[in-house]
Design a protein around this motif. Structure first.
Motif, PDB file in Angstrom:
ATOM      1  N   SER A  95      45.667 -85.912   7.319  1.00 56.52           N
ATOM      2  CA  SER A  95      45.366 -87.302   7.267  1.00 56.52           C
ATOM      3  C   SER A  95      44.153 -87.479   6.016  1.00 56.52           C
ATOM      4  O   SER A  95      44.519 -88.405   5.452  1.00 56.52           O
ATOM      5  CB  SER A  95      44.754 -87.809   8.761  1.00 56.52           C
ATOM      6  N   MET A  96      43.502 -86.465   5.925  1.00 58.82           N
ATOM      7  CA  MET A  96      42.573 -86.653   4.983  1.00 58.82           C
ATOM      8  C   MET A  96      43.213 -86.527   3.365  1.00 58.82           C
ATOM      9  O   MET A  96      42.969 -87.306   2.691  1.00 58.82           O
ATOM     10  CB  MET A  96      41.380 -85.395   5.155  1.00 58.82           C
ATOM     11  N   ILE A  97      44.190 -85.631   3.552  1.00 60.31           N
ATOM     12  CA  ILE A  97      44.926 -85.465   2.213  1.00 60.31           C
ATOM     13  C   ILE A  97      45.625 -86.544   1.748  1.00 60.31           C
ATOM     14  O   ILE A  97      45.768 -87.338   0.657  1.00 60.31           O
ATOM     15  CB  ILE A  97      45.797 -84.350   2.176  1.00 60.31           C
ATOM     16  N   VAL A  98      46.687 -86.926   2.819  1.00 61.48           N
ATOM     17  CA  VAL A  98      47.700 -88.074   2.407  1.00 61.48           C
ATOM     18  C   VAL A  98      47.147 -89.386   2.496  1.00 61.48           C
ATOM     19  O   VAL A  98      47.281 -90.322   1.490  1.00 61.48           O
ATOM     20  CB  VAL A  98      48.777 -87.929   3.570  1.00 61.48           C
ATOM     21  N   GLY A  99      45.857 -89.785   3.376  1.00 58.44           N
ATOM     22  CA  GLY A  99      45.474 -90.875   3.194  1.00 58.44           C
ATOM     23  C   GLY A  99      44.627 -90.991   1.629  1.00 58.44           C
ATOM     24  O   GLY A  99      44.786 -92.343   1.251  1.00 58.44           O
ATOM     25  N   ASN A 100      43.822 -90.131   1.362  1.00 59.63           N
ATOM     26  CA  ASN A 100      43.232 -90.366   0.410  1.00 59.63           C
ATOM     27  C   ASN A 100      43.960 -90.493  -1.277  1.00 59.63           C
ATOM     28  O   ASN A 100      43.867 -91.051  -1.851  1.00 59.63           O
ATOM     29  CB  ASN A 100      42.142 -89.230  -0.020  1.00 59.63           C
ATOM     30  N   VAL A 101      44.933 -89.413  -0.999  1.00 54.68           N
ATOM     31  CA  VAL A 101      45.774 -89.214  -2.087  1.00 54.68           C
ATOM     32  C   VAL A 101      46.616 -90.666  -2.462  1.00 54.68           C
ATOM     33  O   VAL A 101      46.895 -91.324  -3.634  1.00 54.68           O
ATOM     34  CB  VAL A 101      46.655 -88.155  -2.206  1.00 54.68           C
ATOM     35  N   LEU A 102      47.145 -91.176  -1.370  1.00 52.84           N
ATOM     36  CA  LEU A 102      48.104 -92.315  -1.369  1.00 52.84           C
ATOM     37  C   LEU A 102      47.446 -93.687  -1.575  1.00 52.84           C
ATOM     38  O   LEU A 102      47.909 -94.653  -2.346  1.00 52.84           O
ATOM     39  CB  LEU A 102      49.133 -92.229  -0.371  1.00 52.84           C
ATOM     40  N   ALA A 103      46.254 -93.619  -1.189  1.00 58.00           N
ATOM     41  CA  ALA A 103      45.426 -94.885  -1.246  1.00 58.00           C
ATOM     42  C   ALA A 103      45.090 -95.044  -2.901  1.00 58.00           C
ATOM     43  O   ALA A 103      44.821 -96.179  -3.471  1.00 58.00           O
ATOM     44  CB  ALA A 103      44.024 -94.894  -0.547  1.00 58.00           C
ATOM     45  N   ILE A 104      44.915 -94.070  -3.528  1.00 60.00           N
ATOM     46  CA  ILE A 104      44.921 -94.099  -5.157  1.00 60.00           C
ATOM     47  C   ILE A 104      45.878 -95.062  -5.799  1.00 60.00           C
ATOM     48  O   ILE A 104      45.579 -95.755  -6.831  1.00 60.00           O
ATOM     49  CB  ILE A 104      44.822 -92.719  -5.892  1.00 60.00           C
TER      50      ILE A 104
END
Length: 477
Positions: free
Chosen positions: A282-291
């Motif tokens: 969740s931390m990885i996917v959420g932060n990367v895709l939010a960019i």
């Protein structure tokens, strides 16, 4: 414990809210939706009195209604938070709904019944009570997302939410049925006792836990059960998104604590790895895709996914300090989320949704105060000191370091740095880009004052976090 009339006092907030929900429903039916100000005021009063009833009965704790209902410090704090946050949400939503012809009595009725479901979830002491509260909350939310009948994107979002939500509820119910088959009980305390026995069937219980974690993961929007969340946040009218994004996450936190911690605390080793996987992804996917997002609501959706990852770190630690840190995190998250979506509602007007990041270009040049409030919220979500979001992330990271999960803590720190990019981009747009059109802020004075208080509270809890942290710590002592 057998049913006793004296125990009914424990559930006075739920009884009151149920009564007032029915009253509001009757007012809507008999006025034909023509007295919407009465309905809105009555809804606010209902939630305020619910919070008052919770506060007046803080000293007492216990189990009631034949073991189906529990009143303890955890339920008291979360009920207060849910009631007050939903009061603020309803106040923010009024003008937005009116301008789009969505300010019907149905919104307020669904909001009250959904809040009732959240309160039932928070005090659920059996699997059955937890599930009933979850379904009452969820069914109301499905209808709220679909309220804008003329919007194709809102209808599509509601269908995705309903279908995936029904699937997740089925998974959760299947896991609960397996637990009942093994333990012979739906009571959380009896389940906890049964699974701690040496002869407990760990194979079946572990299999049941997989279904339980899947159901809870969907309600949080954790990866890989996050597919619905960006589409629903984007497709639903912003007022509905605001209601969906804040208090239901607090109720989902209660569900997580009641089942995994209270019921399966002795099997921490069985579910810890699953929660680690959900949290890290969740931390990885959420932060990367939010960019990559240009729509502010979708950016906040992926931001929510990343925040869920941080929240789960406190749970996976399996310690009282970790649980308290997770509770502190969810309360701060709800406050920040209400402010962020409240900003969208503040800037929106008829014919202008203000849900794209580019819509905020040059906001600081025309409305420096509101740009400052948004800056506080973005900095807090990014975890920049001395704001509340920083202490929330610090406490959950410390909780996993204390149990020697250094790799998880390292991922969290790296993702915090990556996540700061898209929050800072929002600030850059507001302060350094030239405005493309005139910003018109038209909400009433009380709404503007409460929005400012909402944002300043994030700053105050960052400067003086001790009181709230101590309350959270007391809950799990």
């Amino acid at each position: 414990m057998p049913f006793q009339v004296a125990n009914m006092s424990f559930a006075l907030p739920e009884m009151w809210l149920l009564l007032m929900s029915c009253v509001v429903l009757l007012v809507v039916a008999y006025t034909g939706g023509k007295r919407i100000e009465w309905v809105a005021g009555l809804s606010q009063f209902s939630l305020l009195m619910t919070a008052v009833l919770v506060y007046l009965n803080l000293e007492h704790s216990g189990v009631a209604f034949s073991g189906n209902y529990v009143k303890d410090p955890l339920s008291d704090v979360l009920k207060l938070a849910i009631s007050l946050i939903n009061m603020l949400v309803i106040l923010y939503c009024g003008r937005y709904l009116q301008e789009r012809n969505l300010r019907s009595g149905e919104f307020y009725v669904l909001a009250l019944f959904s809040t009732l479901g959240m309160l039932v979830m928070v005090s659920g002491h059996t699997m059955l009570t937890l599930y009933l509260g979850l379904e009452l909350m969820s069914l109301c939310l499905y209808a709220m997302v679909a309220m804008h009948r003329d919007s194709v994107i809102a209808t599509e979002a509601a269908m995705k939410y309903f279908i995936l939500g029904a699937l997740a509820s089925g998974m959760l119910l299947y896991g609960m049925s397996m637990i009942y088959g093994v333990t012979g009980s739906l009571d959380i305390a009896e389940i906890a006792n049964a699974v701690s026995q040496p002869d407990a069937n760990l194979t079946v219980l572990s299999f049941a836990l997989v279904f339980i974690v899947i159901g809870i993961g969907f309600k949080f929007g954790a990866v890989p059960f996050h597919m619905w969340l960006p589409d629903v946040y984007h497709g639903a009218p912003t007022a509905m998104t605001l209601f969906l994004a804040a208090a239901p996450k607090i109720a989902a936190f209660a569900l997580l604590i009641r089942i995994l911690v209270d019921g399966f605390g002795s099997l921490h080793g069985q579910w810890q790895d699953m929660v680690i996987l959900l949290g890290v992804l969740s931390m990885i996917v959420g932060n990367v895709l939010a960019i990559a997002q240009t729509n502010l609501k979708r950016m906040l959706a992926y931001s929510t996914i990343s925040h869920v990852g941080f929240l789960l770190m406190g749970i996976l630690s399996g310690t009282e300090a970790g649980f308290a840190a997770a509770m502190f995190y969810i309360l701060i998250y709800a406050l920040m989320t209400v402010g962020a979506f409240g900003m969208i509602l503040l800037i929106s007007r008829q014919g202008f949704e203000a849900d794209n990041i580019s819509d905020y270009k040059g906001l600081a040049k025309q409305h420096p105060w509101y740009a400052l409030m948004m800056l506080i919220l973005m900095f807090s979500m990014a975890g920049i000191p001395p704001l509340a979001g920083f202490y929330a992330k610090l406490t959950v990271i410390k909780s996993v370091i204390d149990v020697n999960l250094l790799a998880v803590a390292l991922v969290a720190v790296i993702m915090s740095v990556i996540g700061a990019f898209y929050y800072l981009r929002m600030i850059k747009v507001m302060y350094f880009d030239d405005p493309e059109s005139e910003f018109i802020v038209v909400p009433s004075a009380p709404v503007r004052v409460l929005f400012s208080a909402n944002c300043l509270m994030v700053l105050a809890l960052g400067l003086f976090p001790g009181a709230l942290i101590s309350i959270c710590a007391t809950v799990f002592v």
